[in-house]
Design an enzyme around this catalytic site. Structure first.
Site, PDB file in Angstrom:
ATOM      1  N   HIS A  90     -30.249  21.081  47.086  1.00 20.16           N
ATOM      2  CA  HIS A  90     -29.661  18.891  46.210  1.00 20.16           C
ATOM      3  C   HIS A  90     -30.678  18.473  47.954  1.00 20.16           C
ATOM      4  O   HIS A  90     -30.582  17.689  47.407  1.00 20.16           O
ATOM      5  CB  HIS A  90     -28.610  18.760  46.317  1.00 20.16           C
ATOM      6  CG  HIS A  90     -27.470  18.001  46.935  1.00 20.16           C
ATOM      7  ND1 HIS A  90     -26.484  18.828  47.173  1.00 20.16           N
ATOM      8  CD2 HIS A  90     -27.017  16.749  47.939  1.00 20.16           C
ATOM      9  CE1 HIS A  90     -25.009  18.266  48.209  1.00 20.16           C
ATOM     10  NE2 HIS A  90     -26.144  17.346  48.383  1.00 20.16           N
ATOM     11  N   ASP A 226     -25.326  25.591  46.010  1.00 22.95           N
ATOM     12  CA  ASP A 226     -25.695  24.909  46.385  1.00 22.95           C
ATOM     13  C   ASP A 226     -26.258  24.669  47.763  1.00 22.95           C
ATOM     14  O   ASP A 226     -26.337  23.752  48.602  1.00 22.95           O
ATOM     15  CB  ASP A 226     -24.912  23.645  46.643  1.00 22.95           C
ATOM     16  CG  ASP A 226     -25.795  21.822  46.060  1.00 22.95           C
ATOM     17  OD1 ASP A 226     -27.092  22.209  46.878  1.00 22.95           O
ATOM     18  OD2 ASP A 226     -25.206  20.911  46.009  1.00 22.95           O
ATOM     19  N   SER A 658     -23.818  16.176  53.038  1.00 23.51           N
ATOM     20  CA  SER A 658     -23.978  17.698  52.602  1.00 23.51           C
ATOM     21  C   SER A 658     -24.887  18.695  52.852  1.00 23.51           C
ATOM     22  O   SER A 658     -26.072  17.599  54.550  1.00 23.51           O
ATOM     23  CB  SER A 658     -24.706  16.642  51.770  1.00 23.51           C
ATOM     24  OG  SER A 658     -24.069  16.597  50.179  1.00 23.51           O
TER      25      SER A 658
HETATM   26  N1  ARG Z   1     -22.467  15.274  44.958  1.00 23.29           N
HETATM   27  C1  ARG Z   1     -23.992  15.453  45.360  1.00 23.29           C
HETATM   28  C2  ARG Z   1     -23.815  14.723  46.473  1.00 23.29           C
HETATM   29  O1  ARG Z   1     -23.449  13.907  46.571  1.00 23.29           O
HETATM   30  C3  ARG Z   1     -24.976  15.674  45.179  1.00 23.29           C
HETATM   31  C4  ARG Z   1     -24.924  17.269  44.708  1.00 23.29           C
HETATM   32  C5  ARG Z   1     -26.635  15.818  43.421  1.00 23.29           C
HETATM   33  N2  ARG Z   1     -26.974  17.168  41.951  1.00 23.29           N
HETATM   34  C6  ARG Z   1     -26.884  16.291  40.620  1.00 23.29           C
HETATM   35  N3  ARG Z   1     -26.348  16.937  39.845  1.00 23.29           N
HETATM   36  N4  ARG Z   1     -27.219  15.464  40.075  1.00 23.29           N
HETATM   37  O2  ARG Z   1     -23.403  16.067  47.799  1.00 23.29           O
END
Ligand code: ARG
Length: 755
Positions: A90, A226, A658
């Site tokens: 992401h 991811d 992230s």
């Molecule tokens: N929740 C994750 C983060 O903020 C990002 C995931 C992105 N994926 C999505 N399905 N929108 O680190």
């Protein structure tokens, strides 16, 4: 100074807090510079085998040299001596999307560069690697006291911060800035090397990289892979440089060895990265405003935008790709903010904070000297929030509403040009400059523009604006436009897209050849955008200034006072996009009564979740056939023979982390942090040790996918793989002498080869 806290700010737990020294190390995002002084002993107790210098050292290679901030919004780490860089899918998503078309859809198919020549350039992406950091509190606050008037303090601080960071830049050699900590009671300087040639090397298909989609996002148990892989390039002398075809793979001072040994529950784990923002010291009134006003407003606006985008994405591959990145990031915090408000409500955070504030006030009032310094802090804070909350909707409906409309954002970009065109002494140079700067970004800005969908979003956002923003805060010029169209927002949007120069790249290009103020003055998109921005700047922003300053003063005193009130308690600074270390252990949790989560997931779960009829849960055929054939290569866990996909730690992280490396006690990469869990969406505001977890990919799953699913074995071959026995036991150096020696030898080897 910064020391860890055991629990949140709950007043109920306060007595306990003062009595008991650190129980667990989970909470806190620590500055690497201070690890030696504040955390190292505790970390060793928990299983760390590295010296403090192996974590942070200015002169010799240390962990900090293997970690960078990616694009200002994520974290990434070096995993080979040739500058191979690992981050989340992401985090690389926008870059992957930029290289995708319906004919060559890297998002859907995944990608691996067979040779270095196949690696894909990303003009706007960069990585900042910390060169050094310093405590500059003394320099910034010299001669300033609580008696210094606010305005005087602000002026002195900003002058000094600028002078210090300017000097540290060494004429552009470094990126440098000073950030304030603990409500402006402390200041630190950060000096980074910026690498601007960052190329895409590999990505899984999004059926792996985004497996589970928005349904599983922010959730455990998790089965997303991811990750994405980039490579940093440098010039002939191995120095940071802009993109050039002749650049060579950067040889980092340090890269992380990759552990093939997996993790066990209670193993030591640390996360090194760039957490974006937390507000753990926020007063109750701020928590109330955020969770009861700000979040619901943002969620309402995003909810509508998401629905409108999705409708059209489902109809066309072209639209799906164009909106992919925007949709994912809008959806991400749309879900987060709902969880945050719910989590704060469930935990009773406002009441907990109010109890602490009551105690603080009593403490401050009990002594005349304290009363003078701290007695008004909470009144300042509460008064400021009362004032600021009057304008919450105006702010959110500008940011999330008006600027959530692509064409209005583009039109707002012409405000500087309009100013130059209407300047008193006709400013030909200024006009040229403003037009040129707009022309520059044109390609990038229209690449993902979808007028038909944006028109629907425009109508919806304007309708919400008219309905929800307090009438006396709406711009008169906009009300007049609404009237012209009989409050028919669909007609207004249709007309806007039919006539505005911002409705297509070609029209805007033509306009910029000979721009006039008259054309902008009658352009519907410009009129709308300009009316809102102008109204905000002239009528709203000035009203925010005094309460914002009052809030800053109140917060500074409230935090400083708490440090005096609880001398036994450890205070760590809120996240502010600067480099931090968080340490803790691999750990499961119980989300609710009767449910016990495991600390890891496996490929079994991917097979169980598979649903070919739901785009979020499609599993690539290749992955399924490897799974059925149990063709796991060297990537299965030795204990259960399964491929482990993800695991949990109790590290304290937030957005911006992230892509952060999860590192074991020996300094080896065991995982890739990528998310938080639903039960701790309140985590930016309050740390709940029972439920706050960090979701990581098992690094062996990342290697498995690279090697076996997308045929990138040559990339795995670049890495420094190490195999060890189980993680050392905390405190006693890992058990029997013989085994310990062997482990130490291996560690030394792996560390040495990874420098
Ligand atoms: N929740 C994750 C983060 O903020 C990002 C995931 C992105 N994926 C999505 N399905 N929108 O680190």
């Amino acid at each position: 100074m910064f020391r860890k806290t055991v629990s949140g700010l709950a007043a109920a737990a306060l007595a306990l807090l003062l009595a008991a020294p650190a129980a667990r190390a989970d909470e806190g995002m620590w500055l690497p510079l201070l690890v030696k002084r504040l955390n190292h002993v505790d970390m060793q107790k928990q299983g760390l085998k590295l010296t403090a210098e192996e974590i942070y050292d200015v002169n010799n290679a240390s962990l900090k040299d293997a970690i960078g901030q990616l694009g200002g919004f994520c974290t990434a780490e070096f995993i080979s001596k040739d500058g191979l860089l690992l981050t989340n899918h992401h985090c690389g998503y926008d870059a992957i999307q930029n290289h995708s078309t319906p004919q060559n859809d890297l998002l859907t198919n995944g990608f691996v560069a067979k040779t270095k020549a196949d690696e894909l350039t990303n003009p706007t992406l960069f990585v900042d690697v910390l060169h050094h950091m310093d405590d500059v509190t003394g320099k910034v606050l010299e001669g300033i006291s609580e008696a210094t008037p606010d305005a005087e303090r602000a002026k002195l601080v900003s002058e000094r911060v600028k002078a210090i960071s300017d000097a540290a830049k060494e004429n552009g050699k470094y990126v440098a800035y000073v950030r304030d900590f603990l409500g402006g009671n402390e200041y630190y300087l950060f000096v980074y090397t910026r690498f601007a040639d960052v190329r895409l090397v590999a990505a899984p298909p999004q059926s792996i990289g985004k497996f589970g989609g928005d349904t599983d996002n922010w959730m455990w148990p998790r089965h997303t892979g991811d990750f994405s892989v980039f490579r940093v390039y440098a010039n002939e002398r191995n120095e940071a440089a802009p993109y050039a075809a002749t650049n060579k793979p950067y040889q980092p001072k340090k890269h992380l060895p990759v552990s093939m040994s997996g993790v066990d529950e209670n193993d030591f784990a640390m996360v090194f990265g760039f957490p974006g923002r937390t507000t753990r010291y926020m007063a109750a009134a701020g928590v109330k405003m955020t969770t009861e006003m700000t979040n619901p407003a943002r969620v309402k606006l995003r909810d509508k935008r998401l629905k409108l985008m999705k409708e059209d994405m489902d109809q066309s591959a072209d639209v799906r790709i164009k909106y992919a990145s925007t949709y994912a990031s809008v959806a991400n915090y749309w879900k987060f903010w709902q969880g945050e408000s719910e989590g704060v409500r469930k935990l009773g955070t406002v009441a907990q904070k109010q109890a602490l504030e009551k105690q603080f006030q009593q403490w401050a009032d009990a002594d005349p000297k304290r009363k003078e310094t701290y007695g008004a802090a909470l009144a300042d804070i509460n008064g400021a929030y009362a004032e600021l909350s009057k304008y919450t909707l105006s702010q959110q409906y500008l940011n999330e509403g008006i600027f959530g409309v692509d064409i209005l954002q583009k039109a707002a970009g012409a405000i500087a040009l309009h100013k130059a065109l209407t300047a008193k002494d006709a400013d030909a140079e200024g006009v040229k400059k403003a037009a040129a700067s707009m022309e520059e970004g044109l390609g990038e800005s229209y690449k993902d523009f979808v007028p038909a969908t944006d028109q629907k979003i425009a109508a919806a956002m304007l309708r919400y604006f008219a309905q929800d923003v307090p009438k006396d805060q709406q711009p008169e010029a906009l009300t007049a436009i609404f009237k012209e169209y009989g409050n028919d927002y669909d007609r207004l949007a249709r007309e806007m897209f039919a006539t505005s120069v911002f409705a297509s790249k070609a029209k805007l290009e033509a306009f910029l050849k000979a721009p006039t103020a008259a054309a902008l003055d009658k352009d519907l998109a410009f009129r709308v955008a300009n009316s809102v921005v102008k109204n905000f700047n002239e009528n709203i922003a000035p009203k925010l200034q005094a309460p914002a300053a009052q809030l800053a003063r109140g917060n500074r005193r409230f935090i400083q006072g708490q440090r005096e009130m609880m001398p036994g308690k450890s205070f760590y600074p809120d996240a502010n996009s600067t480099i931090r270390l968080s340490y803790g252990t691999v750990r499961a949790y119980k989300p609710r009564d009767g449910v016990d989560y495991a600390y890891y997931t496996t490929l079994d779960g991917i097979a169980q979740k598979e649903d070919p009829t739901n785009e979020e849960f499609i599993v690539p055929a290749k992955l399924m056939s490897l799974y059925r054939a149990k063709d796991f290569g060297r990537y299965a866990d030795p204990k259960d023979g399964k491929v482990h996909v993800a695991f949990l730690t109790d590290n304290d992280i937030t957005g911006g982390n992230s892509g952060s490396p999860v590192i074991n006690g020996r300094g080896e990469l065991i995982g890739l942090a990528f998310d938080g869990n639903w039960e701790s969406m309140n985590g930016n505001i309050v740390f709940d040790p029972a439920l706050k977890r960090c979701i990581n990919n098992d690094i062996r799953y990342v290697l498995f996918v690279i090697d076996k699913v997308i045929d990138g074995k040559h990339l795995v071959d670049e890495m420094t793989l190490v195999t060890n026995g189980p993680n050392p036991e905390p405190g006693n150096g890992g058990g029997a002498g013989k085994k310990m020696k062997k482990e130490k030898k291996k560690k030394d080897k792996s560390m040495a080869s990874a420098q």
